[in-house]
Each structure stands twice: as structure tokens, then as C-alpha cells.
Design an enzyme around this catalytic site. Structure first.
Site, PDB file in Angstrom:
ATOM      1  N   SER A  29     -12.301 -31.082 -26.735  1.00  0.00           N
ATOM      2  CA  SER A  29     -12.410 -30.941 -28.105  1.00  0.00           C
ATOM      3  C   SER A  29     -13.356 -31.690 -28.878  1.00  0.00           C
ATOM      4  CB  SER A  29     -11.010 -31.222 -28.699  1.00  0.00           C
ATOM      5  OG  SER A  29     -10.795 -30.437 -30.017  1.00  0.00           O
ATOM      6  N   ASP A  49      -7.223 -20.366 -25.624  1.00  0.00           N
ATOM      7  CA  ASP A  49      -7.693 -21.296 -26.818  1.00  0.00           C
ATOM      8  C   ASP A  49      -8.011 -20.291 -27.659  1.00  0.00           C
ATOM      9  OD1 ASP A  49      -8.575 -23.263 -28.347  1.00  0.00           O
ATOM     10  OD2 ASP A  49      -9.715 -24.424 -26.602  1.00  0.00           O
ATOM     11  N   HIS A  89      -5.244 -24.391 -27.071  1.00  0.00           N
ATOM     12  CA  HIS A  89      -6.086 -25.568 -27.126  1.00  0.00           C
ATOM     13  C   HIS A  89      -5.285 -26.635 -26.406  1.00  0.00           C
ATOM     14  CE1 HIS A  89      -9.580 -27.677 -28.106  1.00  0.00           C
ATOM     15  NE2 HIS A  89      -8.951 -28.702 -29.014  1.00  0.00           N
TER      16      HIS A  89
END
Length: 337
Positions: free
Chosen positions: A133, A288, A317
Site C-alpha cells: 500500500s 483488492d 486490500h
């Protein structure tokens, strides 16, 4: 947790400057004689430098963050709530906490702070640079800023630039924080209720429909008409973050995400990615919705030496946190080639 104190002005991309900088970091394992067994972890949004605390079943013997094999470093990034200079730290020029006066910063600023720490630790190259991320944002930037720093890089559930879709989630969260009338006040708890709402918004993007339907479905056995299991889940997640983080840091960090564009000032994304010399592993999560598998194609097509894998998961995610076994097999296979 350890601290490194940089007693010089730290210039930010915005043109602002911090009078000094404290960087909080953790290490695991031992640096070998050749200093060639370093793994550097760049953490995600509200995590900290203690990787074992937030990334389950990774800092363990036999795993890809094996402290018996590697010297593992993770630094708390700029502006965060867990030790590195941020909004709750004292502004030495005023003698009071920065709060909402803490200057905006970028992903590149985060990386430049990490580089100061690496220099202090005597680390000029790492075996693996890994991040998911916003941690992946940092890794990509680092690989471009210093192409020789990482021999291998694992870029997990991330992107070469922030998309309008991700920015929309960020803006909705900032709107929630600003709707809290205490935000802007000189208090460490200012904006706390807004932060709780922001987290509930973020959870939608972290998990997605499949994960919610898998874990939050009601039985309806009690005849409740208006109350659902997921309501308490959303409230609980908001309360948890409200009690461990602060709104000023969260606001600035989400703003930093907006700055992420690896091609900015470098002739475009393709040219920037083409300069990466690390052997790269790009990992997507099948469900995701923030960084869907198809959004990884720009990295896969433009990084010169790259391998691409998709983890099949229903947890969106957050799959990079939940699917530790699958991720471990992928990363270890990549490193062993």
C-alpha cells in the site's frame, strides 16, 4: 523502539522545513560481517515500526522476515503517530506541539527521511526492500531515487501513482475529519470523532463487498429489524483507531498519498520506472478494490526486471495482512531464484 535524531533542518518538497527530525525505528536480527543481509520494511498507513506487531506471521523463523537470517529494519515514516516527527511533536521554534500547523509532506519526503536513517545505520544496500500500500509507494520511490539501494524489491498491493479512485476515498475521510468541529483546536484529541468516521469509510476500501459478506452476514434469528452485525463492526473499527492514532497525523498522511506520482518531474511514469535496477516482485490481491490486479499492469510492463503474482483472497486490500502463508511462499520463491 529506537530513535535517530537528525539535528539539522529537514527540507520538504513543499518548500517548508522542519528544524530537526526524529526517526523512530525497530530492528530484528543481526547485521552480518558483509552487511549484505538487510531487509528494509516500509510500513502501511497507520502501522508502526514494530513489524511483528502489525504484520502477523512474518517476523518468524523460516519466514521471509526471518530474524535468524536477516537484519530487518522498519522505520516509522514522517508525520506518523508512532515516534517519528509529526503533528504532536513539539515545534522547537514555538515550544508547543505542531498540531494542524505541521507542514504538508510527500512520499518522497518520507523516503528522504528513511535514507538519512539508512546512512546513520551504515546501510548502503539491502537484499530486499518490501512494502504494501503506502509502504509500496515508498519502495517504488526509493528504487527510483537510489537505483542501487535494493537488490530485490517486493511491491505489494500498491501503485506507481495514486489514482482518482484512491484519492476519492482519502478526500471523503478528510471531509469526515473536518466535519468534526474540534478539528483545528490545539489538542491531541482534536478531530477524534471525525477520525473514527474516517476509519469506517476506509474499512470499506480495505475489505470490499466479498469480505464483508463473508464475515458480517446476519443470521436474523433474533428478529432484529434495524440492527445489523456490521454496524457494530464499523463502530468498533472507528473507535479502535480513534483510541490509538490522532486526526492531525491521519490528515497529513492521506495528503501525502495524493503526492505520489513516480513520474512527477522525471519525464513521466514509464521513464521513471525504466530506471529501476532492483529485481522487482509485484504482488496484487485478487479482490483488492483499492489497487485491483489490473491496475498493476503499468509497473509490470515498465519495470525492467519484474515478476508478477496475484494472491487469491476474499479479504480485499487487507489480504496482504491476512494471507501471510501465501505471501510468504511467493516472496521466498522470488528471493531464492
Amino acid at each position: 523502539m529506537k530513535e535517530y535524531h537528525y539535528e539539522h533542518p529537514f527540507e520538504l518538497e513543499s518548500g517548508a522545513s522542519l528544524p530537526s527530525l526524529t526517526i523512530a525505528y525497530d530492528t530484528y536480527g543481526t547485521l552480518n560481517a558483509n552487511a549484505d543481509n538487510v531487509v528494509w520494511v516500509c510500513h502501511a498507513l497507520t502501522a508502526n515500526s514494530d513489524v511483528a506487531d502489525w504484520w502477523p506471521h512474518t517476523v518468524e523463523r523460516g519466514r521471509f522476515l526471518d530474524p535468524e537470517k536477516y537484519f530487518i529494519v522498519c522505520a516509522n515514516f514522517l508525520g506518523s503517530h508512532y515516534g517519528t516527527t509529526g503533528p504532536l511533536h513539539i515545534n522547537p521554534q514555538t515550544g508547543n506541539p505542531w498540531y494542524n500547523d505541521f507542514p504538508p509532506f510527500t512520499i518522497r519526503d518520507m523516503v528522504q527521511a528513511h535514507r538519512l536513517l539508512a546512512h546513520y545505520l551504515g546501510i548502503s544496500q539491502v537484499e530486499l526492500l518490501v512494502g504494501s500500500s503506502i509502504g509500496g509507494f515508498q519502495c517504488i520511490e526509493w528504487c527510483v531515487i537510489d537505483p542501487t539501494f535494493a537488490r530485490h524489491a517486493a511491491l505489494i498491493a500498491t501503485a506507481e501513482c495514486v489514482s482518482p479512485w484512491v484519492s476519492a476515498f482519502n478526500e471523503s475521510q478528510r471531509m469526515a475529519i473536518k466535519a468534526d468541529k474540534t478539528f483545528g483546536m490545539p489538542s491531541p484529541t482534536a478531530g477524534a470523532e471525525g477520525l473514527a468516521v474516517a476509519r469506517s469509510i476506509a474499512m470499506l476500501s480495505y475489505r470490499g463487498e466479498a469480505a464483508y459478506n463473508l464475515t458480517q452476514t446476519d443470521s436474523f434469528s433474533d428478529g432484529e429489524l434495524f440492527r445489523r452485525r456490521v454496524h457494530s463492526y464499523q463502530q468498533h473499527q472507528g473507535e479502535k483507531l480513534k483510541n490509538r492514532f490522532n486526526a492531525y497525523s491521519y490528515f497529513r498522511i492521506t495528503q501525502a498519498m495524493e503526492s505520489h506520482h513516480v513520474g512527477r518531474g522525471r519525464g513521466g511514469i514509464e521513464k521513471a520506472l525504466a530506471t529501476i535496477r532492483a529485481k522487482c516482485l509485484v504482488v496484487a490481491i485478487s479482490s483488492d478494490i483499492l489497487f485491483p490486479p489490473e491496475s498493476h499492469s503499468v509497473m509490470v510492463e515498465n519495470i525492467p526486471n519484474v515478476e508478477y503474482k496475484v494472491i487469491d483472497s476474499s479479504f480485499g486490500h487487507d489480504g496482504f495482512l491476512v494471507e501471510s502463508d501465501k505471501l510468504d511462499r511467493i516472496i521466498q520463491s522470488f528471493l531464492n531464484k
